[in-house]
Design a protein around this motif. Structure first.
Motif, PDB file in Angstrom:
ATOM      1  N   MET A 105       0.862  -1.023  -0.024  1.00 34.46           N
ATOM      2  CA  MET A 105      -0.010  -0.177  -0.081  1.00 34.46           C
ATOM      3  C   MET A 105       0.830   1.318   0.032  1.00 34.46           C
ATOM      4  O   MET A 105       0.710   2.238  -0.618  1.00 34.46           O
ATOM      5  N   ARG A 106       1.912   1.348   0.842  1.00 34.62           N
ATOM      6  CA  ARG A 106       2.921   2.290   0.905  1.00 34.62           C
ATOM      7  C   ARG A 106       3.437   2.795  -0.598  1.00 34.62           C
ATOM      8  O   ARG A 106       3.318   3.877  -0.874  1.00 34.62           O
ATOM      9  N   ALA A 107       3.979   1.574  -1.378  1.00 35.35           N
ATOM     10  CA  ALA A 107       4.534   1.640  -2.412  1.00 35.35           C
ATOM     11  C   ALA A 107       3.296   2.376  -3.478  1.00 35.35           C
ATOM     12  O   ALA A 107       4.005   3.054  -4.532  1.00 35.35           O
ATOM     13  N   ALA A 108       2.032   1.707  -3.543  1.00 42.66           N
ATOM     14  CA  ALA A 108       1.074   2.343  -4.470  1.00 42.66           C
ATOM     15  C   ALA A 108       0.629   3.492  -4.202  1.00 42.66           C
ATOM     16  O   ALA A 108       0.350   4.375  -5.131  1.00 42.66           O
ATOM     17  N   LEU A 109       0.681   4.341  -2.968  1.00 37.58           N
ATOM     18  CA  LEU A 109       0.409   5.636  -2.382  1.00 37.58           C
ATOM     19  C   LEU A 109       1.240   6.254  -3.199  1.00 37.58           C
ATOM     20  O   LEU A 109       1.097   7.606  -3.609  1.00 37.58           O
ATOM     21  N   ARG A 110       2.664   5.915  -3.377  1.00 43.35           N
ATOM     22  CA  ARG A 110       3.559   6.975  -3.906  1.00 43.35           C
ATOM     23  C   ARG A 110       3.278   7.104  -5.250  1.00 43.35           C
ATOM     24  O   ARG A 110       3.790   8.067  -6.079  1.00 43.35           O
ATOM     25  N   HIS A 111       2.646   6.367  -5.957  1.00 39.21           N
ATOM     26  CA  HIS A 111       2.276   6.383  -7.275  1.00 39.21           C
ATOM     27  C   HIS A 111       1.030   7.502  -7.686  1.00 39.21           C
ATOM     28  O   HIS A 111       0.623   7.752  -9.055  1.00 39.21           O
ATOM     29  N   LEU A 112       0.190   7.791  -6.649  1.00 38.73           N
ATOM     30  CA  LEU A 112      -0.803   8.703  -6.627  1.00 38.73           C
ATOM     31  C   LEU A 112      -0.246  10.070  -6.650  1.00 38.73           C
ATOM     32  O   LEU A 112       0.628  10.559  -6.022  1.00 38.73           O
ATOM     33  N   PRO A 113      -0.986  11.019  -7.319  1.00 41.71           N
ATOM     34  CA  PRO A 113      -0.822  12.356  -7.203  1.00 41.71           C
ATOM     35  C   PRO A 113      -0.975  12.964  -5.943  1.00 41.71           C
ATOM     36  O   PRO A 113      -1.710  12.366  -5.081  1.00 41.71           O
ATOM     37  N   PRO A 114      -0.149  13.858  -5.357  1.00 44.36           N
ATOM     38  CA  PRO A 114      -0.250  14.293  -4.155  1.00 44.36           C
ATOM     39  C   PRO A 114      -1.702  14.676  -3.449  1.00 44.36           C
ATOM     40  O   PRO A 114      -1.946  14.454  -2.494  1.00 44.36           O
ATOM     41  N   THR A 115      -2.537  15.237  -4.424  1.00 50.33           N
ATOM     42  CA  THR A 115      -3.912  15.593  -3.947  1.00 50.33           C
ATOM     43  C   THR A 115      -4.586  14.467  -3.633  1.00 50.33           C
ATOM     44  O   THR A 115      -5.415  14.335  -2.737  1.00 50.33           O
ATOM     45  N   GLN A 116      -4.608  13.291  -4.593  1.00 45.42           N
ATOM     46  CA  GLN A 116      -5.253  11.948  -4.363  1.00 45.42           C
ATOM     47  C   GLN A 116      -4.591  11.462  -3.043  1.00 45.42           C
ATOM     48  O   GLN A 116      -5.562  10.813  -2.341  1.00 45.42           O
ATOM     49  N   ARG A 117      -3.477  11.497  -2.880  1.00 41.88           N
ATOM     50  CA  ARG A 117      -2.899  10.939  -1.651  1.00 41.88           C
ATOM     51  C   ARG A 117      -3.510  11.595  -0.286  1.00 41.88           C
ATOM     52  O   ARG A 117      -3.509  10.806   0.662  1.00 41.88           O
ATOM     53  N   ALA A 118      -3.245  12.770  -0.364  1.00 42.29           N
ATOM     54  CA  ALA A 118      -3.989  13.613   0.610  1.00 42.29           C
ATOM     55  C   ALA A 118      -5.455  12.934   1.036  1.00 42.29           C
ATOM     56  O   ALA A 118      -5.693  12.826   2.303  1.00 42.29           O
ATOM     57  N   VAL A 119      -6.279  13.218  -0.173  1.00 39.06           N
ATOM     58  CA  VAL A 119      -7.530  12.812   0.419  1.00 39.06           C
ATOM     59  C   VAL A 119      -7.618  11.070   0.879  1.00 39.06           C
ATOM     60  O   VAL A 119      -8.406  11.008   1.730  1.00 39.06           O
ATOM     61  N   VAL A 120      -6.872  10.254   0.443  1.00 35.65           N
ATOM     62  CA  VAL A 120      -6.957   9.034   0.920  1.00 35.65           C
ATOM     63  C   VAL A 120      -6.398   8.769   2.480  1.00 35.65           C
ATOM     64  O   VAL A 120      -6.991   8.323   3.151  1.00 35.65           O
ATOM     65  N   VAL A 121      -5.439   9.808   2.530  1.00 34.31           N
ATOM     66  CA  VAL A 121      -4.892   9.653   3.960  1.00 34.31           C
ATOM     67  C   VAL A 121      -5.841  10.399   4.907  1.00 34.31           C
ATOM     68  O   VAL A 121      -6.147   9.756   6.091  1.00 34.31           O
ATOM     69  N   LEU A 122      -6.403  11.418   4.585  1.00 33.62           N
ATOM     70  CA  LEU A 122      -7.443  11.917   5.422  1.00 33.62           C
ATOM     71  C   LEU A 122      -8.676  11.150   5.589  1.00 33.62           C
ATOM     72  O   LEU A 122      -9.389  11.161   6.799  1.00 33.62           O
ATOM     73  N   ARG A 123      -9.320  10.584   4.271  1.00 31.77           N
ATOM     74  CA  ARG A 123     -10.453  10.041   4.574  1.00 31.77           C
ATOM     75  C   ARG A 123     -10.222   8.606   5.323  1.00 31.77           C
ATOM     76  O   ARG A 123     -11.047   8.264   6.097  1.00 31.77           O
ATOM     77  N   TYR A 124      -9.233   7.981   4.969  1.00 28.83           N
ATOM     78  CA  TYR A 124      -9.180   6.568   5.536  1.00 28.83           C
ATOM     79  C   TYR A 124      -8.127   6.242   6.616  1.00 28.83           C
ATOM     80  O   TYR A 124      -8.422   5.522   7.319  1.00 28.83           O
TER      81      TYR A 124
END
Length: 169
Positions: A105-124
């Protein structure tokens, strides 16, 4: 700030640093950047300690971290920093035993754009409602929903063998 206030501040920082560093790491995807983000947010929070210590100092510090990260993303559009030797070790240990899923999951999160990564972190990770995420990121609830949808779709594409419910446990 008197000695009692300094002691309360030191106790707060000592007790909450691991959790806040995990959030910073999830937002940045890099250990060094996470440390920079946490230190920058802490530097902005300390002068307000007398005002916020009776309310919610951790919540205040988290909001400062989110907003600081957004500012960094906006600056990064113009300039990119590439570490020579990126640190791949996690910020904290993995006491739950699902380290293989977490590493994927950590490796996959690195492939997301920063704004999408932020939304995933804040939501989940932070488990914040869409309205609060929209407020923190300075966008509409609809934007949060669409970014979440795209991010989860991308994560599913990157991790086809991972049960997303397993990640949330």
């Amino acid at each position: 700030m008197d000695e009692d206030e300094r002691a309360r501040l030191a106790e707060f920082v000592g007790s909450r640093t691991p959790a806040l560093m995990r959030v910073a790491y999830l937002l940045t995807g890099d250990r060094n950047a996470a440390e920079d983000l946490f230190q920058s947010a802490l530097a902005r929070t300390i002068p307000k300690w007398g005002t916020i210590r009776h309310a919610d100092p951790e919540g205040y510090l988290r909001v400062v971290m989110y907003r600081e990260q957004i500012s960094w993303w906006r600056r990064l559009r113009r300039w990119r920093e590439t570490p020579l030797n990126p640190a791949d070790e996690p910020v904290g240990g993995d006491p739950s035993g699902g380290s293989d899923v977490r590493l994927a999951m950590r490796a996959a999160l690195r492939h997301l754009p920063p704004t999408q990564r932020a939304v995933v972190v804040l939501r989940y990770y932070e488990d914040l409602p869409e309205a609060r995420v929209a407020e923190l990121l300075g966008c509409s609830v609809g934007t949060v929903r669409s970014r979440t949808h795209r991010a989860v779709k991308r994560l599913r594409d990157l991790l086809p063998d991972v049960d997303m419910l397993e990640v949330r446990r």
